[in-house]
Write a protein that holds these residues in place. Structure first.
Motif, PDB file in Angstrom:
ATOM      1  N   ILE A   1      33.005  25.474 -21.560  1.00 10.66           N
ATOM      2  CA  ILE A   1      34.301  26.052 -21.454  1.00 10.66           C
ATOM      3  C   ILE A   1      34.259  26.973 -19.699  1.00 10.66           C
ATOM      4  N   ASP A   2      35.796  26.553 -19.211  1.00 12.76           N
ATOM      5  CA  ASP A   2      35.874  26.983 -18.150  1.00 12.76           C
ATOM      6  C   ASP A   2      37.121  27.944 -18.567  1.00 12.76           C
ATOM      7  N   LEU A   3      37.805  29.107 -17.142  1.00 12.41           N
ATOM      8  CA  LEU A   3      39.192  29.841 -17.533  1.00 12.41           C
ATOM      9  C   LEU A   3      39.221  29.190 -15.846  1.00 12.41           C
ATOM     10  N   VAL A   4      40.449  28.771 -16.212  1.00 14.77           N
ATOM     11  CA  VAL A   4      41.435  28.665 -14.926  1.00 14.77           C
ATOM     12  C   VAL A   4      42.946  29.800 -15.015  1.00 14.77           C
ATOM     13  N   HIS A   5      42.028  30.815 -13.665  1.00 12.25           N
ATOM     14  CA  HIS A   5      42.769  32.030 -13.229  1.00 12.25           C
ATOM     15  C   HIS A   5      44.262  31.114 -12.247  1.00 12.25           C
ATOM     16  N   ILE A   6      45.372  30.865 -13.373  1.00 15.27           N
ATOM     17  CA  ILE A   6      46.591  30.319 -12.758  1.00 15.27           C
ATOM     18  C   ILE A   6      47.340  31.237 -11.529  1.00 15.27           C
ATOM     19  N   GLY A   7      47.803  31.174 -10.129  1.00 19.82           N
ATOM     20  CA  GLY A   7      48.439  32.039  -9.867  1.00 19.82           C
ATOM     21  C   GLY A   7      48.065  32.560  -8.426  1.00 19.82           C
ATOM     22  N   ALA A   8      48.594  34.109  -8.463  1.00 15.05           N
ATOM     23  CA  ALA A   8      48.046  34.813  -7.423  1.00 15.05           C
ATOM     24  C   ALA A   8      46.949  35.930  -8.028  1.00 15.05           C
TER      25      ALA A   8
ATOM     26  N   ARG B   1      30.451  37.915 -12.072  1.00 21.10           N
ATOM     27  CA  ARG B   1      29.625  37.849 -11.240  1.00 21.10           C
ATOM     28  C   ARG B   1      28.433  37.989 -11.875  1.00 21.10           C
ATOM     29  N   GLU B   2      28.698  39.278 -12.790  1.00 20.24           N
ATOM     30  CA  GLU B   2      28.058  40.394 -13.757  1.00 20.24           C
ATOM     31  C   GLU B   2      27.550  38.985 -14.819  1.00 20.24           C
ATOM     32  N   LEU B   3      28.050  38.333 -15.206  1.00 16.61           N
ATOM     33  CA  LEU B   3      28.423  37.403 -16.665  1.00 16.61           C
ATOM     34  C   LEU B   3      27.631  36.046 -16.263  1.00 16.61           C
ATOM     35  N   GLY B   4      27.703  35.932 -14.911  1.00 21.22           N
ATOM     36  CA  GLY B   4      26.935  34.496 -14.754  1.00 21.22           C
ATOM     37  C   GLY B   4      28.140  33.702 -15.139  1.00 21.22           C
ATOM     38  N   LEU B   5      29.514  34.165 -14.442  1.00 25.71           N
ATOM     39  CA  LEU B   5      30.394  32.711 -14.474  1.00 25.71           C
ATOM     40  C   LEU B   5      30.683  32.380 -13.969  1.00 25.71           C
ATOM     41  N   GLU B   6      30.107  32.664 -12.415  1.00 29.06           N
ATOM     42  CA  GLU B   6      30.631  31.825 -10.971  1.00 29.06           C
ATOM     43  C   GLU B   6      31.534  30.353 -11.158  1.00 29.06           C
ATOM     44  N   ASP B   7      30.746  29.669 -11.979  1.00 28.02           N
ATOM     45  CA  ASP B   7      30.966  28.156 -12.006  1.00 28.02           C
ATOM     46  C   ASP B   7      32.003  27.493 -12.354  1.00 28.02           C
ATOM     47  N   ALA B   8      32.358  28.182 -13.858  1.00 26.17           N
ATOM     48  CA  ALA B   8      33.143  28.701 -14.949  1.00 26.17           C
ATOM     49  C   ALA B   8      34.211  29.362 -14.954  1.00 26.17           C
TER      50      ALA B   8
END
Length: 385
Positions: free
Chosen positions: A227-234, A255-262
């Motif tokens: 599952i990935d997360l999309v932050h929409i907008g500024a 970074r701490e959660l290892g979500l850089e690619d998610a």
């Protein structure tokens, strides 16, 4: 009527209050009113607005009183609508006092204040009770007050305010009629097509709970869900640079959660691309720390795009929100509950379809034509007194 709208921010600057003012001005104009907007000079040179924009204010301090006053007197409005949010005016208190002096410039034209929230201005160090007093003064100096949500209405009525109307905000992003399917929307935006996407819309502010959402996404991935997360907008509003510290903390937590690619960030995009991002996600997560509210433009945008929405229990009852029908509600600051709700929407197609249909039906009551008609009636009622 000749209606003047005053706002501390306005496009091309990003910001909910500015976008609201633009959409309301257009809707009032479509109803046959003569409408113009007064704001500051930060967008000077932009000629893209179909509504006349008077960028006469250099700074939102005492000099703004005279800059606005002289320009309004020359324009001769029959009604003035001040859009108020402390952050939009740089957290200063000058505009809290302006309605008490405005008569010298606007004559007997009704002056109405729309409170987008009741957060107090900063004023100066150790201002203490003066901050709350400045908000009460603003409300009482106006001929009428509009609030956008149930909780602010209850608070102001408890203070004895009577010339008060509750009119919701609409979506600042209007979905086009020809939105593509999710796969095509993802292709156009460069988003992954092989896994579920959760959407979050809006600036990063502690009250919006983006950090809570990060914990929920990490928990779902630990359970084996791709599952990935999309932050929409500024990420940060120009009118509120205090958000930068929170945004930086959220990026550290990624970074701490290892979500850089998610975690995918669209950044600031034109409205049509924001709509594409809504089309690309299966569910919108809006875990407000202070509870879901109709003052949230981010909620209105998600509903307008027919997305399944997971948010937090409101502080006061909101009859229009029906659990399991047009929204799923969880306790605030509860990543585990948020993860369970997101997992349920993604695992149960019938639940998702029901929430999407409920969102589309609920969004009908926030149409700008309907909102403009209610604002019009406020001014007609005040002019008839």
């Amino acid at each position: 009527m000749r209606l003047a709208l005053i706002t501390g921010e306005y496009p091309p600057l990003p910001g909910g209050v500015g976008d609201y003012t633009r959409e309301l001005a257009r809707a009032l104009q479509a109803r046959g009113h003569t409408v113009a907007v007064w704001t500051d000079q930060r967008g000077m040179g932009d000629a893209g607005s179909p509504v006349p924009v008077h960028r006469v204010v250099r700074r939102w301090d005492l000099t703004a009183w005279w800059a606005l006053g002289r320009s309004l007197r020359a324009w001769r409005p029959e009604g003035v609508l001040l859009q108020y949010q402390a952050a939009a005016y740089g957290l200063g208190g000058a505009m809290n006092l302006w309605p008490a002096l405005a008569r010298r410039w606007i004559g007997d034209a009704p002056l109405v204040v729309t409170f987008h929230d009741l957060r107090v201005p900063y004023l100066f160090p150790k201002a203490g009770p003066l901050r709350e007093w400045s908000m009460r003064f603003l409300a009482r100096a106006a001929d009428g007050v509009i609030v956008t949500n149930h909780e602010d209405e209850l608070r102001l009525r408890a203070q004895g305010l009577r010339a008060l109307w509750r009119i919701p905000i609409g979506s600042n992003i209007q979905p086009p009629p020809d939105l593509p399917d999710p796969t095509e929307a993802r292709r156009r935006l460069g988003l992954p097509t092989d896994r579920p996407l959760v959407g979050f819309f809006g600036f990063l502010h502690p009250s919006k709970g983006f950090d809570v959402l990060l914990e929920a996404i990490a928990a779902l991935r630990r359970e084996g869900m791709a599952i990935d997360l999309v932050h929409i907008g500024a990420s940060v509003a120009p009118s509120d640079p205090s958000q930068r510290g929170y945004a930086a903390a959220c990026r550290r937590r990624i970074r701490e959660l290892g979500l850089e690619d998610a975690v995918w960030e669209t950044g600031y995009r034109p409205p049509e691309e924001i709509s594409l991002a809504f089309a690309a996600v299966e569910v919108c997560a809006l875990p407000y720390r202070d509870g879901v509210s109709f003052r949230r433009g981010t909620l209105m945008a998600a509903l307008a795009h027919g997305r399944a929405v997971v948010s937090t229990f409101p502080r006061v009852p909101i009859p229009e929100l029906r659990e399991g029908e047009n929204i799923l509600l969880i306790p605030p600051e509860d990543p585990a509950a948020l993860a369970r709700a997101l997992g349920r929407v993604l695992a149960e197609p019938e639940t998702r379809a029901r929430l999407e249909e409920g969102a589309r039906r609920l969004a009908e009551i926030f149409a700008w034509e309907r909102i403009a008609a209610q604002v019009e009636e406020v001014f007609r009622a005040l002019r008839a007194r």
